[in-house]
Enzyme design. Structure first.
Site, mmCIF file in Angstrom:
data_model
loop_
_atom_site.group_PDB
_atom_site.id
_atom_site.type_symbol
_atom_site.label_atom_id
_atom_site.label_comp_id
_atom_site.label_asym_id
_atom_site.label_seq_id
_atom_site.Cartn_x
_atom_site.Cartn_y
_atom_site.Cartn_z
ATOM 1 N N CYS A 1 -4.525 -2.680 3.699
ATOM 2 C CA CYS A 1 -5.231 -1.555 4.323
ATOM 3 C C CYS A 1 -5.122 -1.725 5.828
ATOM 4 C CB CYS A 1 -6.691 -1.527 3.880
ATOM 5 S SG CYS A 1 -7.666 -0.226 4.677
ATOM 6 N N GLU B 1 -10.909 -0.074 -0.860
ATOM 7 C CA GLU B 1 -10.819 1.204 -0.152
ATOM 8 C C GLU B 1 -11.591 2.282 -0.897
ATOM 9 O OE1 GLU B 1 -7.309 2.683 1.779
ATOM 10 O OE2 GLU B 1 -6.187 0.893 1.175
ATOM 11 N N ARG B 2 -12.381 3.036 -0.153
ATOM 12 C CA ARG B 2 -13.122 4.143 -0.782
ATOM 13 C C ARG B 2 -12.110 5.128 -1.373
ATOM 14 N NH1 ARG B 2 -15.185 8.170 4.143
ATOM 15 N NH2 ARG B 2 -13.159 8.252 5.182
ATOM 16 N N HIS C 1 -15.713 1.526 8.088
ATOM 17 C CA HIS C 1 -15.500 0.208 7.492
ATOM 18 C C HIS C 1 -16.736 -0.655 7.677
ATOM 19 C CE1 HIS C 1 -11.129 0.257 6.579
ATOM 20 N NE2 HIS C 1 -11.131 1.204 7.499
ATOM 21 N N THR D 1 -6.183 0.246 8.403
ATOM 22 C CA THR D 1 -7.411 0.461 9.169
ATOM 23 C C THR D 1 -8.415 -0.651 8.890
ATOM 24 O OG1 THR D 1 -8.307 1.956 7.475
ATOM 25 C CG2 THR D 1 -7.115 2.962 9.324
ATOM 26 N N GLY D 2 -8.396 -1.198 7.665
ATOM 27 C CA GLY D 2 -9.255 -2.328 7.365
ATOM 28 C C GLY D 2 -8.894 -3.547 8.195
ATOM 29 N N CYS E 1 -5.200 6.370 8.030
ATOM 30 C CA CYS E 1 -4.576 5.364 7.174
ATOM 31 C C CYS E 1 -3.520 4.665 8.010
ATOM 32 C CB CYS E 1 -3.967 5.990 5.930
ATOM 33 S SG CYS E 1 -3.145 4.788 4.854
ATOM 34 N N GLY E 2 -3.795 3.412 8.385
ATOM 35 C CA GLY E 2 -2.887 2.703 9.276
ATOM 36 C C GLY E 2 -1.538 2.433 8.666
ATOM 37 N N GLN F 1 -2.200 6.607 -1.684
ATOM 38 C CA GLN F 1 -2.522 7.783 -0.873
ATOM 39 C C GLN F 1 -1.373 8.796 -0.934
ATOM 40 O OE1 GLN F 1 -3.186 4.654 0.774
ATOM 41 N NE2 GLN F 1 -5.391 4.805 0.466
ATOM 42 N N ASN G 1 0.888 -1.170 0.000
ATOM 43 C CA ASN G 1 0.000 0.000 0.000
ATOM 44 C C ASN G 1 0.923 1.217 0.000
ATOM 45 O OD1 ASN G 1 -2.382 1.295 2.475
ATOM 46 N ND2 ASN G 1 -2.076 1.886 0.356
ATOM 47 N N ASN H 1 -15.319 1.872 3.395
ATOM 48 C CA ASN H 1 -14.321 0.878 3.008
ATOM 49 C C ASN H 1 -14.937 -0.502 3.184
ATOM 50 O OD1 ASN H 1 -11.724 2.656 2.802
ATOM 51 N ND2 ASN H 1 -12.650 3.231 4.753
#
Length: 269
Positions: A209, A200-201, A151, A211-212, A74-75, A47, A13, A182
């Protein structure tokens, strides 16, 4: 105006990081952010990350998705900028305060407490976010968690069998989610491991992802499907997620600096 950047990634990512503390940057709008992120005519990234001074933390992190839209968390990027910072950092985001510490080859991040109330996701109308009575073809009865961004999580027998490239954008833009969402599709392999794919949106299918992974692990723990900590395996690699009800989420995983460069700001007007 020539602007320096750092290209980084967490499990594939990838990010373009601009440091507005070290250089004065003009105002960044959605069109310019999307132009920089474009993989054909720009630098290319999932991103775009902008680091700014903060009055309440070590620095502020602003996050723009591939389509130029700004989001709250964004993790994977948080681990990347922690590695760039080089020491423990308190990071201000529009999704809340994060605390990150570099580790060997990556970083560990306190992602804060998850939120479950329907209006914190947010949803269009009241609904139990533990088991939502909605479905899209084979995807049914999801849960919803906000971990700085919204999410929705579906548990399935085989995540690879789900046509997420088709259903992802449909769910992301459903009117049930006024700020879009998401989309996470997960398979629980055992009590210590989850396989996950994420739409991801504003970015689409990505290799990872953060945060996912956090949202999915939290929801799996709430449903008593796994124990904490749990390994979340994404197409780009693995993250370890730890969470106990009532506490903060701890995400640990790799991050890498790819290269550094510079560009003319007006080239992406």
């Amino acid at each position: 105006m020539r602007v320096s950047f750092t290209k980084m990634h967490g499990l594939g990512n990838d990010f373009v990081v601009l440091d507005a503390r070290a250089q004065d940057l003009p105002a960044l709008d959605k069109a310019r952010a999307a132009a920089i992120a474009d993989r054909n005519t720009g630098i290319g990234c999932d991103q775009l990350i902008v680091l700014e001074p903060s009055d309440t933390a070590d620095f502020r992190m602003r996050i723009y998705n591939h389509d130029g839209g700004e989001v709250g968390a964004c993790g994977n990027a948080t681990r990347a900028v922690a590695l760039l910072h080089g020491s423990e950092a308190r990071i201000e985001t529009s999704g809340g305060l994060l605390v990150a510490s570099p580790t060997a080859g990556g970083a560990s991040v306190d992602m804060g407490e998850p939120r479950f109330d329907w209006d914190a996701i947010p949803l269009e109308y009241p609904m139990d976010t533990f088991s939502m009575p909605v479905s899209w073809e084979m995807l049914a009865d999801p849960g919803a968690v906000n971990v700085g961004n919204p999410h929705v999580i579906f548990f399935v027998e085989d995540t690879d069998a789900v046509p997420l490239d088709r259903l992802g954008p449909e769910i992301e833009n459903d009117s049930l989610f006024p700020e879009r969402v998401n989309v996470n599709v997960a398979t629980v392999e055992n009590r210590g491991r989850i396989r996950l794919r994420v739409w991801e949106r504003g970015a689409g299918l990505t290799r990872a992802c953060g945060t996912g992974a956090c949202a999915t692990a939290v929801h799996a723990i709430r449903r008593k499907l796994v124990d904490s900590p749990v390994t979340v395996a994404l197409p780009g690699g693995e993250l370890e997620i730890a969470w106990q009800p009532g506490g903060s989420i701890r995400m640990t995983g790799p991050a890498t600096e790819s290269f550094r460069g510079s560009f003319e700001w007006d080239d992406f007007a």
